[in-house]
Motif scaffolding. Structure first.
Motif, PDB file in Angstrom:
ATOM      1  N   LEU A  45       0.838  -1.121  -0.016  1.00  0.00           N
ATOM      2  CA  LEU A  45      -0.041   0.053  -0.079  1.00  0.00           C
ATOM      3  C   LEU A  45       0.772   1.306   0.028  1.00  0.00           C
ATOM      4  O   LEU A  45       0.355   1.988  -0.666  1.00  0.00           O
ATOM      5  CB  LEU A  45      -0.764   0.152   1.316  1.00  0.00           C
ATOM      6  N   MET A  46       2.022   1.107   0.629  1.00  0.00           N
ATOM      7  CA  MET A  46       2.891   2.496   0.568  1.00  0.00           C
ATOM      8  C   MET A  46       3.485   2.814  -0.734  1.00  0.00           C
ATOM      9  O   MET A  46       3.322   3.837  -1.154  1.00  0.00           O
ATOM     10  CB  MET A  46       4.087   2.150   1.906  1.00  0.00           C
ATOM     11  N   TYR A  47       3.865   1.785  -1.412  1.00  0.00           N
ATOM     12  CA  TYR A  47       4.272   1.905  -2.529  1.00  0.00           C
ATOM     13  C   TYR A  47       3.343   2.112  -3.578  1.00  0.00           C
ATOM     14  O   TYR A  47       3.601   3.396  -4.184  1.00  0.00           O
ATOM     15  CB  TYR A  47       5.019   0.381  -3.037  1.00  0.00           C
ATOM     16  N   VAL A  48       2.280   1.565  -3.609  1.00  0.00           N
ATOM     17  CA  VAL A  48       1.502   2.191  -4.366  1.00  0.00           C
ATOM     18  C   VAL A  48       0.936   3.457  -4.288  1.00  0.00           C
ATOM     19  O   VAL A  48       0.788   4.160  -5.334  1.00  0.00           O
ATOM     20  CB  VAL A  48       0.091   0.845  -4.458  1.00  0.00           C
ATOM     21  N   GLY A  49       0.609   3.724  -3.124  1.00  0.00           N
ATOM     22  CA  GLY A  49       0.016   4.998  -2.739  1.00  0.00           C
ATOM     23  C   GLY A  49       1.002   6.402  -3.167  1.00  0.00           C
ATOM     24  O   GLY A  49       0.834   7.370  -3.655  1.00  0.00           O
ATOM     25  N   TYR A  50       2.460   5.875  -2.828  1.00  0.00           N
ATOM     26  CA  TYR A  50       3.350   6.684  -3.347  1.00  0.00           C
ATOM     27  C   TYR A  50       3.506   7.133  -4.825  1.00  0.00           C
ATOM     28  O   TYR A  50       3.323   8.330  -5.179  1.00  0.00           O
ATOM     29  CB  TYR A  50       4.947   6.445  -2.816  1.00  0.00           C
ATOM     30  N   ILE A  51       3.359   6.027  -5.701  1.00  0.00           N
ATOM     31  CA  ILE A  51       3.581   6.259  -7.168  1.00  0.00           C
ATOM     32  C   ILE A  51       2.089   6.930  -7.743  1.00  0.00           C
ATOM     33  O   ILE A  51       2.195   7.554  -8.575  1.00  0.00           O
ATOM     34  CB  ILE A  51       3.908   4.905  -7.833  1.00  0.00           C
ATOM     35  N   VAL A  52       1.049   6.640  -7.065  1.00  0.00           N
ATOM     36  CA  VAL A  52      -0.289   7.406  -7.304  1.00  0.00           C
ATOM     37  C   VAL A  52      -0.256   8.832  -6.969  1.00  0.00           C
ATOM     38  O   VAL A  52      -0.565   9.618  -7.829  1.00  0.00           O
ATOM     39  CB  VAL A  52      -1.452   6.514  -6.627  1.00  0.00           C
ATOM     40  N   SER A  53       0.393   8.960  -5.973  1.00  0.00           N
ATOM     41  CA  SER A  53       0.450  10.455  -5.366  1.00  0.00           C
ATOM     42  C   SER A  53       1.392  11.274  -6.155  1.00  0.00           C
ATOM     43  O   SER A  53       1.173  12.315  -6.784  1.00  0.00           O
ATOM     44  CB  SER A  53       1.270  10.496  -3.998  1.00  0.00           C
ATOM     45  N   LEU A  54       2.601  10.773  -6.760  1.00  0.00           N
ATOM     46  CA  LEU A  54       3.495  11.192  -7.673  1.00  0.00           C
ATOM     47  C   LEU A  54       2.853  11.416  -8.966  1.00  0.00           C
ATOM     48  O   LEU A  54       2.833  12.360  -9.653  1.00  0.00           O
ATOM     49  CB  LEU A  54       4.623  10.124  -7.797  1.00  0.00           C
ATOM     50  N   ARG A  55       2.039  10.453  -9.623  1.00  0.00           N
ATOM     51  CA  ARG A  55       1.322  10.478 -10.690  1.00  0.00           C
ATOM     52  C   ARG A  55       0.380  11.686 -10.725  1.00  0.00           C
ATOM     53  O   ARG A  55       0.220  12.506 -11.751  1.00  0.00           O
ATOM     54  CB  ARG A  55       0.521   9.357 -11.106  1.00  0.00           C
ATOM     55  N   TRP A  56      -0.264  11.997  -9.589  1.00  0.00           N
ATOM     56  CA  TRP A  56      -1.137  13.030  -9.420  1.00  0.00           C
ATOM     57  C   TRP A  56      -0.706  14.231  -9.210  1.00  0.00           C
ATOM     58  O   TRP A  56      -1.173  15.225 -10.028  1.00  0.00           O
ATOM     59  CB  TRP A  56      -2.209  12.672  -8.252  1.00  0.00           C
ATOM     60  N   ARG A  57       0.393  14.539  -8.571  1.00  0.00           N
ATOM     61  CA  ARG A  57       1.242  15.545  -8.687  1.00  0.00           C
ATOM     62  C   ARG A  57       1.675  16.165 -10.043  1.00  0.00           C
ATOM     63  O   ARG A  57       1.637  17.409 -10.467  1.00  0.00           O
ATOM     64  CB  ARG A  57       2.500  15.485  -7.831  1.00  0.00           C
ATOM     65  N   ARG A  58       2.195  15.411 -10.860  1.00  0.00           N
ATOM     66  CA  ARG A  58       2.574  15.550 -12.303  1.00  0.00           C
ATOM     67  C   ARG A  58       1.601  15.873 -12.981  1.00  0.00           C
ATOM     68  O   ARG A  58       1.251  16.875 -13.549  1.00  0.00           O
ATOM     69  CB  ARG A  58       3.271  14.128 -12.886  1.00  0.00           C
ATOM     70  N   GLN A  59       0.120  15.211 -13.017  1.00  0.00           N
ATOM     71  CA  GLN A  59      -0.876  15.255 -13.792  1.00  0.00           C
ATOM     72  C   GLN A  59      -1.380  17.085 -13.247  1.00  0.00           C
ATOM     73  O   GLN A  59      -1.758  17.753 -14.055  1.00  0.00           O
ATOM     74  CB  GLN A  59      -2.124  14.478 -13.315  1.00  0.00           C
ATOM     75  N   TRP A  60      -1.160  17.116 -11.961  1.00  0.00           N
ATOM     76  CA  TRP A  60      -1.761  18.528 -11.363  1.00  0.00           C
ATOM     77  C   TRP A  60      -0.829  19.616 -12.100  1.00  0.00           C
ATOM     78  O   TRP A  60      -1.295  20.535 -12.451  1.00  0.00           O
ATOM     79  CB  TRP A  60      -1.717  18.544  -9.794  1.00  0.00           C
ATOM     80  N   LEU A  61       0.467  19.321 -12.156  1.00  0.00           N
ATOM     81  CA  LEU A  61       1.391  20.274 -12.663  1.00  0.00           C
ATOM     82  C   LEU A  61       1.106  20.794 -14.260  1.00  0.00           C
ATOM     83  O   LEU A  61       0.869  21.555 -14.612  1.00  0.00           O
ATOM     84  CB  LEU A  61       2.870  19.899 -12.681  1.00  0.00           C
ATOM     85  N   GLN A  62       0.656  19.348 -14.803  1.00  0.00           N
ATOM     86  CA  GLN A  62       0.412  19.734 -16.275  1.00  0.00           C
ATOM     87  C   GLN A  62      -0.788  20.314 -16.603  1.00  0.00           C
ATOM     88  O   GLN A  62      -1.413  20.986 -17.631  1.00  0.00           O
ATOM     89  CB  GLN A  62       0.190  18.297 -17.083  1.00  0.00           C
ATOM     90  N   ASN A  63      -1.700  20.255 -15.561  1.00  0.00           N
ATOM     91  CA  ASN A  63      -3.133  20.935 -15.712  1.00  0.00           C
ATOM     92  C   ASN A  63      -3.066  22.679 -15.034  1.00  0.00           C
ATOM     93  O   ASN A  63      -4.056  23.278 -15.100  1.00  0.00           O
ATOM     94  CB  ASN A  63      -4.056  20.445 -14.867  1.00  0.00           C
ATOM     95  N   SER A  64      -1.720  22.760 -14.535  1.00  0.00           N
ATOM     96  CA  SER A  64      -1.580  24.189 -14.000  1.00  0.00           C
ATOM     97  C   SER A  64      -1.924  25.276 -15.058  1.00  0.00           C
ATOM     98  O   SER A  64      -1.604  25.026 -16.265  1.00  0.00           O
ATOM     99  CB  SER A  64      -0.314  24.449 -13.225  1.00  0.00           C
ATOM    100  N   PRO A  65      -2.002  26.648 -14.669  1.00  0.00           N
ATOM    101  CA  PRO A  65      -2.021  27.562 -15.662  1.00  0.00           C
ATOM    102  C   PRO A  65      -0.837  27.737 -16.662  1.00  0.00           C
ATOM    103  O   PRO A  65       0.313  27.793 -16.036  1.00  0.00           O
ATOM    104  CB  PRO A  65      -2.442  28.808 -15.006  1.00  0.00           C
ATOM    105  N   LYS A  66      -1.030  27.937 -17.809  1.00  0.00           N
ATOM    106  CA  LYS A  66       0.000  28.008 -19.030  1.00  0.00           C
ATOM    107  C   LYS A  66       0.795  29.673 -18.861  1.00  0.00           C
ATOM    108  O   LYS A  66      -0.183  30.456 -18.780  1.00  0.00           O
ATOM    109  CB  LYS A  66      -0.157  27.581 -20.178  1.00  0.00           C
TER     110      LYS A  66
END
Lengths: 40, 224
Positions: free
Chosen positions: A19-40
């Motif tokens: 759960l720790m490893y899966v949770g971390y990789i999911v959080s990392l993917r979310w953070r990168r997704q959030w960055l890509q959706n940030s204002p250009k």
């Protein structure tokens, strides 16, 4: 002599670790997704 | 969600280790099945030490060369190392309870490991608290190097102090003190979790690059 019946402890440890490893990789993917959706 | 070849290999290796440990590795006679926690606990500790070692090396190189990429690697390795240290601190008590009768004891190795965890939590908090990029990189590089100095003490603490924690079974001068089938599982676990670390490090490094680019795009100095 039979070994003690304590399999539940290692099942718990394996689940916690997974759960720790899966949770971390999911959080990392979310953070990168959030960055890509940030204002250009 | 796209996965790189490294990600697929790392995930497959970790799943294979889990399957081998659960179904194809014998139960230890004295400790029972709880001893199988070794196959997730010890490799996580190894990777944490590797990660913090890389923090120290890249931080030292950053102070010398001032290349921001070295700071990104240090930052990424510290966060991933903290993840693995958290796994060590969670799986250790789950092993200690059935074997020692207590989740936690304040012996040298456990206490030093907890301090290591706090140092790198502090490292990440420090990074979030400083807006200036160069100052953030310099201050955190110094803390990253000092934190990694705990690693050899943690490894050697079982020799230096009286402790409940067992001595190393694999990483030691003499032959492994386990049957070959268990050694094979443990060595496989070390390899698989190292691959997992490399994959997570690369993902975290890519995030650091993208975050910095977004920060510059938005004209922000602080963390995004």
């Amino acid at each position: 002599m039979n070994p003690p019946d304590n399999a539940g402890w290692y099942h718990a440890a394996y689940i916690v670790a997974a759960l720790m490893y899966v949770g971390y990789i999911v959080s990392l993917r979310w953070r990168r997704q959030w960055l890509q959706n940030s204002p250009k | 969600m796209k996965l790189s070849k490294l990600a697929i290999v790392a995930i497959a290796a970790v799943v294979a280790v889990y399957v081998r440990a659960i179904y194809f590795t014998p139960i230890e006679a004295l400790q029972g099945a709880a001893q199988k926690i070794l196959y997730v606990h010890a490799p996580a500790a190894w990777v944490a030490f590797l990660a913090f070692g890389l923090v120290a090396v890249t931080s030292g190189l950053y102070l010398w060369l001032r290349d921001p990429k070295l700071d990104y690697i240090a930052e990424s390795s510290a966060e991933v190392g903290l993840l693995f240290t958290t796994v060590v601190l969670l799986t250790g008590p789950l092993w200690a309870k059935p074997i020692w009768g207590a989740y936690w004891t304040w012996d040298a190795r456990l206490t030093f490991t907890l301090i290591l965890w706090f140092v790198y939590v502090g490292y990440l908090v420090l990074r979030g608290a400083i807006d200036d990029r160069d100052m953030r990189a310099r201050y955190s590089a110094v803390l990253g190097i000092l934190g990694a100095a705990l690693v050899p003490f943690i490894h050697l603490s079982v020799y230096m102090f009286r402790t409940l924690h067992p001595q190393p079974v694999l990483i030691k001068p003499s032959a492994p003190s386990m049957p070959p089938v268990m050694v094979t599982t443990l060595v496989s676990a070390f390899g698989a979790f190292t691959l997992l670390y490399v994959w997570l490090l690369r993902e975290r490094y890519a995030y650091a690059i993208e975050r910095d680019a977004a920060r510059q795009r938005l004209g922000m100095e602080g963390e995004v």
